[in-house]
Scaffold this active site. Structure first.
Site, PDB file in Angstrom:
ATOM      1  N   GLU A  33    -118.254 -55.941  -0.577  1.00 38.55           N
ATOM      2  CA  GLU A  33    -119.226 -55.113   0.107  1.00 38.55           C
ATOM      3  C   GLU A  33    -119.288 -55.418   1.737  1.00 38.55           C
ATOM      4  O   GLU A  33    -119.117 -56.847   2.104  1.00 38.55           O
ATOM      5  CB  GLU A  33    -120.530 -55.529  -0.394  1.00 38.55           C
ATOM      6  CG  GLU A  33    -121.433 -54.416  -0.489  1.00 38.55           C
ATOM      7  CD  GLU A  33    -121.081 -53.285  -1.307  1.00 38.55           C
ATOM      8  OE1 GLU A  33    -120.289 -52.185  -0.636  1.00 38.55           O
ATOM      9  OE2 GLU A  33    -121.071 -53.378  -2.627  1.00 38.55           O
ATOM     10  N   ASP A 175    -116.110 -45.329   0.774  1.00 40.78           N
ATOM     11  CA  ASP A 175    -116.841 -44.271   0.215  1.00 40.78           C
ATOM     12  C   ASP A 175    -115.969 -43.095   0.065  1.00 40.78           C
ATOM     13  O   ASP A 175    -115.830 -42.814  -0.965  1.00 40.78           O
ATOM     14  CB  ASP A 175    -118.134 -44.120   0.627  1.00 40.78           C
ATOM     15  CG  ASP A 175    -119.089 -45.109   0.899  1.00 40.78           C
ATOM     16  OD1 ASP A 175    -118.736 -46.215   0.433  1.00 40.78           O
ATOM     17  OD2 ASP A 175    -120.259 -45.168   1.949  1.00 40.78           O
TER      18      ASP A 175
HETATM   19  C1  GLA Z   1    -121.563 -47.905   3.205  1.00 43.75           C
HETATM   20  C2  GLA Z   1    -120.297 -47.518   4.024  1.00 43.75           C
HETATM   21  C3  GLA Z   1    -119.248 -48.127   3.554  1.00 43.75           C
HETATM   22  C4  GLA Z   1    -119.320 -49.386   3.197  1.00 43.75           C
HETATM   23  C5  GLA Z   1    -120.658 -50.033   2.602  1.00 43.75           C
HETATM   24  C6  GLA Z   1    -120.739 -51.467   2.397  1.00 43.75           C
HETATM   25  O1  GLA Z   1    -121.524 -47.501   1.766  1.00 43.75           O
HETATM   26  O2  GLA Z   1    -120.474 -46.235   4.265  1.00 43.75           O
HETATM   27  O3  GLA Z   1    -118.197 -47.681   4.618  1.00 43.75           O
HETATM   28  O4  GLA Z   1    -119.153 -50.238   4.583  1.00 43.75           O
HETATM   29  O5  GLA Z   1    -121.661 -49.469   3.234  1.00 43.75           O
HETATM   30  O6  GLA Z   1    -119.816 -52.027   1.681  1.00 43.75           O
END
Ligand code: GLA
Length: 388
Positions: A33, A175
């Site tokens: 994360e 994501d």
């Molecule tokens: C969000 C962002 C991702 C990532 C997560 C944390 O989901 O869109 O790119 O940075 O937070 O891991």
């Protein structure tokens, strides 16, 4: 599902023409994360829940959007001649933003389209409903306009470009990439420094993945997400005064410890520590999982939560209550916050025969302590974005 939505579509936008259905999932990150924008590794999977889109090309330059999830907003209109971000355009800044990005990248849409969306990802939950909308729009645009050389990786990158340059969220690639590229019953082990990846089978014979939604709403744009990213960038440039590294993901724990004195604030040291340790933890987690050691994988998930709570400070009372209560339950292999944090969801791996008690106990404690209910989803890992 699509027959019903198509009927709704023709009711709203009229009959006839070449009406096509598409789908893109939501995602859950198992571990890794806030490592993606730090050049590290992530380990997300696509879900079977997501966003459906029914789309048809128009003959003029109009775009008309309707979402069943925002039915109260009715049909929102846009035009290819006026593609700028517009706060009042609400959720359509994700779909129209994708059109803008295609144009920016040299793919010209000569006519507009009508689009109906319907999603079953809880809104603003941290399961990436916005990326799911971007990817489904990207898949639809590629297909409708015959942009055949656009790959699924491109669509993921276009989604990230839309977030960064149109919607003002400085997100990483995790994501959109997992939503575009996901595979049923596999997690995606992605190296965000060069987008190389591997599909790792997730064999859960006697366990379930349970997502718990805190129902604390958040928007990435107004959260502290961009601030965390900026803190990491500053810590990196402090380290670069001595070290020849490109990202925090280049460092091992020992290298970090030996050089952290270069980072001049205690807060930035903790931010960078999380990025470095979480990346290394993700590498270990995938290794132990591939060896079949699910319990060790779960332990690393728990450690990951502690790091996001104490060093990165992106959890908060809602997520901490869910996770810390989960840890006390029978049959819990691991539990942690997932996604950006600041509200949103947790992910837990729970023995199948303990899931009911888990939901009851965690749900009761959460309601009592926080004052409103959490929602639970026992999820399956599905495929990435596609035409239906
Ligand atoms: C969000 C962002 C991702 C990532 C997560 C944390 O989901 O869109 O790119 O940075 O937070 O891991």
């Amino acid at each position: 599902m699509t027959a019903q939505l198509t009927e709704k579509f023709t009711g709203l936008f009229g009959e006839g023409g070449d009406i096509r259905p598409y789908f893109a999932p939501g995602r859950v990150n198992l571990i890794g994360e806030h490592t993606d924008y730090n050049g590290g590794h992530v380990f997300p999977c696509a879900l079977t829940i997501g966003t459906y889109a029914i789309v048809r090309k128009r003959d003029d330059r109009k775009m008309r959007f309707y979402s069943e999830n925002f039915a109260q907003l009715g049909i929102i209109e846009g035009c290819l001649d006026n593609l700028g971000y517009d706060k009042a355009a609400s959720w359509t800044n994700y779909t129209q933003g994708m059109v803008w990005t295609f144009m920016e990248k040299g793919y010209t849409l000569d006519t507009g389209f009508d689009m109906l969306l319907s999603g079953n990802i809880p809104d603003a939950s941290g399961l990436s409903s916005s990326s799911s909308v971007e990817v489904v729009a990207g898949v639809a645009i590629r297909d409708l306009y015959g942009f055949d050389d656009v790959t699924m990786t491109d669509i993921a990158l276009f989604g990230q470009y839309t977030e960064n340059n149109y919607n003002g969220v400085n997100c990483g690639i995790m994501d959109q990439f997992s939503i575009a590229m996901g595979r049923k019953d596999h997690a995606l082990f992605l190296d965000c420094s060069d987008l190389s990846y591997e599909y790792v089978p997730i064999h859960l014979t006697d366990e379930k993945i349970v997502i718990t939604c805190s129902n604390k709403k958040r928007g990435l744009g107004d959260s502290k997400y961009n601030e965390r990213r900026a803190e990491c960038e500053e810590a990196l440039s402090e380290l670069q005064t001595k070290l020849d590294i490109k990202t925090l993901g280049d460092l091992t724990e020992d290298e970090f410890e030996a050089n952290k004195y270069l980072i001049k604030s205690e807060v930035r040291q903790r931010r960078a520590k999380h990025a470095v340790y979480e990346n290394q933890r993700t590498l270990k987690a995938v290794e132990v999982l591939q060896r079949g050691d699910l319990n060790e994988f779960g332990r690393l998930m728990n450690e990951s939560h502690i790091s996001t709570r104490d060093d990165y400070e992106v959890t908060g009372i809602e997520l901490d209550t869910l996770v810390e209560t989960a840890w006390q339950q029978e049959g819990v292999i691991g539990s942690r916050m997932t996604g950006a944090g600041f509200g949103g969801c947790t992910v837990s791996i729970v023995k199948s025969n303990c899931v009911d008690a888990f939901i009851k106990n965690v749900g009761d404690t959460y309601l009592e302590k926080i004052g409103y209910a959490a929602d639970f989803y026992v999820v399956e890992i599905g495929d990435g974005g596609r035409a239906l």
